[in-house]
Scaffold this active site. Structure first.
Site, mmCIF file in Angstrom:
data_model
loop_
_atom_site.group_PDB
_atom_site.id
_atom_site.type_symbol
_atom_site.label_atom_id
_atom_site.label_comp_id
_atom_site.label_asym_id
_atom_site.label_seq_id
_atom_site.Cartn_x
_atom_site.Cartn_y
_atom_site.Cartn_z
ATOM 1 C CD GLU A 1 64.086 49.906 21.484
ATOM 2 O OE1 GLU A 1 64.570 50.843 20.819
ATOM 3 O OE2 GLU A 1 63.914 49.961 22.720
ATOM 4 C CB CYS B 1 66.358 54.516 26.656
ATOM 5 S SG CYS B 1 65.358 55.153 28.002
ATOM 6 C CG HIS C 1 62.788 53.202 23.702
ATOM 7 N ND1 HIS C 1 63.612 52.234 24.231
ATOM 8 C CD2 HIS C 1 62.543 54.058 24.721
ATOM 9 C CE1 HIS C 1 63.848 52.489 25.509
ATOM 10 N NE2 HIS C 1 63.204 53.586 25.833
#
Lengths: 81, 227
Positions: B198, B87, B196
């Protein structure tokens, strides 16, 4: 000395913000607005810089930080001595 | 394997990345302050999401002037060292010139925050080696400037060199050219992606597809990971 730098998106790059502003102007009744492009203006107040050095300095600033040459173009001028 | 998660003023996904790598995968991980000049001890550097420097000027534009970015230029010369920008991290990699192209504001002018499907275009990278080619991963996005732009010749070379790693599948949320969601550099050791991973490393958080990317990195580095 005061320098004004105008940064715009390249003509080939879509400007969604400009498109939205154009649509809003139209909805307010402004006819005949074919296109709107939104850019930004950066003012620099310079001291102790020779007039002769300004071009090189501004161009370096634009290349290194102020402008992304992939999507943007710029123009600049000295607006106050 | 030793991971470093860079913390810029305004990073806000640093703890999520740290958690995914350290607590979920059990790898060695440390935060790295953006003023750090020596990162030679790390095997993989993560540039996390967030709003470094408040996205002032352009997203990632001011972060690229930090000492850590200079250190990163030497770091990536070693092909075995990996960098993943997620990002805002992707935006920084573009601004700093590690990856070609630039980010524009989303076509719909809105901040988009939702799960999207991305297809793995190239599984022969350190970041996707445990994925199948053509595999569809469900990973959340959350961004305002994810409308990836590259001119025609840059795009052609990205495709020819197989640098397009992830593409949006079924729905393009931001107007990015060629539905690009993630690209790598020519050497293949630097990846930038808007989704994302994560944020989807544990079932309790809604999905585990992101783990495939971190597991790939560890597997590529020679670590033992559960398939």
């Amino acid at each position: 000395m005061r320098v004004r730098i105008i940064v715009n998106l390249k003509p080939s790059v879509l400007d969604p913000q400009g498109k939205a502003v154009r649509a809003a102007l139209k909805s307010l009744g402004f006819e005949g607005v074919d296109d709107v492009r939104v850019g930004k203006v950066i003012y620099l107040n310079l001291t102790g810089v020779d007039r002769g050095q300004v071009k090189e300095m501004v161009e370096e600033m634009c290349a290194k930080l102020l402008v992304n040459p992939v999507i943007e173009t710029y123009e600049w001028e000295i607006v106050e001595d | 394997m030793r991971f470093g998660v860079v913390v810029f003023p305004g990073s806000n996904c640093d703890m999520d990345c740290y958690w995914a790598v350290k607590e979920v995968l059990g790898e060695d991980c440390e935060y790295v302050w953006y003023q750090e000049k020596d990162i030679s001890d790390f095997d993989c550097i993560i540039l996390p999401g967030g709003f470094s420097y408040g996205d002032y000027l352009r997203a990632g534009a001011i972060a690229k002037t930090s000492p850590i970015i200079e250190a990163l230029r030497d770091f990536v010369k070693d092909k075995s060292k990996l960098v993943i920008g997620i990002c805002n991290g992707f935006q920084i990699l573009l601004e700093a010139g590690f990856l070609p192209g630039a980010m524009l504001r989303n076509k719909g002018l809105k901040f988009v925050c939702e799960y999207v499907d991305v297809v793995v275009e190239n599984n022969e990278t350190p970041f996707t080696c445990l994925c199948e080619e053509g595999e569809v991963l469900s990973i959340p996005i959350a961004h305002m400037e994810g409308n990836y732009f590259a001119d025609d010749s840059t795009l052609r070379s990205l495709i020819e060199n197989r640098q397009v790693v992830f593409r949006y599948h079924g729905f393009n949320p931001n107007g990015s050219v060629y539905d690009i969601a993630g690209i790598c550099n020519e050497t293949g050791n630097v990846l930038g992606m808007m989704p994302h991973p994560e944020r989807c490393c544990e079932a309790i958080l809604g999905g585990e597809d992101g783990l495939k990317i971190f597991r790939s990195i560890v597997a590529y580095h020679g670590g033992k990971v559960e398939a």
